[in-house]
Design a protein around this motif. Structure first.
Motif: not given
Length: 138
Positions: A60-81
């Motif tokens: 993550a540190r190596a990505m520096g300025e090339h990484g995203a500045v905002g990470h957004h997660v959606t549509n989470i589906i959980l399946t019990e193993v």
């Protein structure tokens, strides 16, 4: 055993915490997300398979300025193993500093341990338009 509401909420918050920690630069807190032996498959992002939270932090540190500045997660589906293992599938949207966006799918194996739920395996699959799938990656 059926996955209860409290566990579902804890797992959903765990998945959401990833974006907050990364976006806030709190990479020294990745142990709150991952097991010590996590395998984080970031091949689609050009990093290969990363082993352990320190390797994820370094990438993550190596990505520096090339990484995203905002990470957004959606549509989470959980399946019990099992009672202590859950598979999660979610969509991620990353916003870059220049305003462009990218999309990924997260495929996680999440396990319950002494410190609660943690991600033990994560595969990040970059989403591409169907017309781009036939093109070589840059």
């Amino acid at each position: 055993m059926t996955l209860g509401v409290e566990d579902r909420m804890a797992i959903t918050e765990l998945i959401g915490l990833h974006g907050h920690l990364v976006d806030d630069g709190e990479l020294d807190r990745l142990e709150e997300l991952f097991t010590p032996d996590v395998v984080y498959d970031a091949t689609d992002l050009g990093h290969g398979a990363l082993h352990g939270p320190a390797a994820v932090r370094d990438a993550a540190r190596a990505m520096g300025e090339h990484g995203a500045v905002g990470h957004h997660v959606t549509n989470i589906i959980l399946t019990e193993v099992s009672g202590d293992q859950v598979r999660a599938r979610s969509k991620g949207i990353g916003t870059r500093a220049d305003g462009t966006c990218g999309s990924v799918t997260y495929e996680d194996l999440i396990v319950r341990g002494a410190k609660g739920w943690r991600i033990s395996r994560r595969k990040v699959a970059v989403r591409r338009r169907p017309s781009d799938r036939d093109q070589p990656s840059a």
